[in-house]
Motif scaffolding. Sequence first.
Motif, PDB file in Angstrom:
ATOM      1  N   GLU A   1      -5.559   5.830   5.864  1.00  0.00           N
ATOM      2  CA  GLU A   1      -6.696   5.189   5.076  1.00  0.00           C
ATOM      3  C   GLU A   1      -6.338   5.292   3.900  1.00  0.00           C
ATOM      4  OE1 GLU A   1     -11.115   5.548   2.826  1.00  0.00           O
ATOM      5  OE2 GLU A   1     -10.610   5.882   5.177  1.00  0.00           O
ATOM      6  N   ILE A   2      -5.109   4.572   2.992  1.00  0.00           N
ATOM      7  CA  ILE A   2      -5.071   4.338   1.687  1.00  0.00           C
ATOM      8  C   ILE A   2      -6.780   3.407   0.918  1.00  0.00           C
ATOM      9  CG2 ILE A   2      -3.268   3.647  -0.004  1.00  0.00           C
ATOM     10  CD1 ILE A   2      -1.506   3.691   2.683  1.00  0.00           C
ATOM     11  N   ALA A   3      -6.609   3.838   0.095  1.00  0.00           N
ATOM     12  CA  ALA A   3      -7.463   2.843  -0.952  1.00  0.00           C
ATOM     13  C   ALA A   3      -8.948   2.380  -0.585  1.00  0.00           C
ATOM     14  CB  ALA A   3      -6.557   1.737  -1.569  1.00  0.00           C
ATOM     15  N   GLY A   4      -9.260   3.181   0.886  1.00  0.00           N
ATOM     16  CA  GLY A   4     -10.725   2.277   1.543  1.00  0.00           C
ATOM     17  C   GLY A   4     -10.452   1.894   3.550  1.00  0.00           C
ATOM     18  N   ARG A   5      -8.960   1.202   2.950  1.00  0.00           N
ATOM     19  CA  ARG A   5      -8.541   0.459   3.861  1.00  0.00           C
ATOM     20  C   ARG A   5      -8.113   1.475   5.547  1.00  0.00           C
ATOM     21  NH1 ARG A   5      -8.316  -3.127  -0.290  1.00  0.00           N
ATOM     22  NH2 ARG A   5      -9.948  -4.256  -0.092  1.00  0.00           N
TER      23      ARG A   5
ATOM     24  N   ALA B   1       1.031  -1.618   0.017  1.00  0.00           N
ATOM     25  CA  ALA B   1      -0.134  -0.008   0.127  1.00  0.00           C
ATOM     26  C   ALA B   1       0.574   0.709   0.009  1.00  0.00           C
ATOM     27  CB  ALA B   1      -0.846  -0.035   1.115  1.00  0.00           C
TER      28      ALA B   1
END
Length: 185
Positions: A112-116, A34
């Motif tokens: 938060e990265i890409a919704g996680r 990520a």
Amino acid sequence: MGTSDVHQALARVTARLEELRIPYAVCGGMAVNAHGHERTTTDIDVLLTPEGLARFKAESLGRGYLEKFPGSRGVRDTATRVPIDFLLTGGIPGDGTPRGVAFPDPVDVAVEIAGRRYLALARLVELKLASGLSAPDRPRDFDDVIRLIQANALGEHFAEQLHPYVQPKYRQLWGYAQRPSDLPE
């Protein structure tokens, strides 16, 4: 592409944690990915508080997750068979010997990265360094740090964001990351 078993298991476990409103931060190889260095991993590491783990197990065992063994912090996703290891706030990375670096509360270190929710870059680097310094059988941790330095164009001054115990090793690995390499990544 995000379609492998490990990616599917990551989507399932983070959705479950979100559903249960349990604070978490994905760490390990999936966090390295990520934060910009793509590498293969076959398991998932997630930072939780001890209370978060107890709640996850109470609400999820037998409902898509099985303990690796009775009383284990780890579970297995029953749909994909991917192992998921839970790291607990207050635990010590590497060999478990206190040296000043401990697993933080996910509320304090998740981004938060890409919704996680993933471990913030500075904490990821710090924990990778602490683990590698105390557990010499984990050279991948140092390689991850070198690759994260390169992928994120981190400067030598980034060490100032890290615990003093790991700063000298960061600076050493930063120097290695500056060397041109003819080797494939």
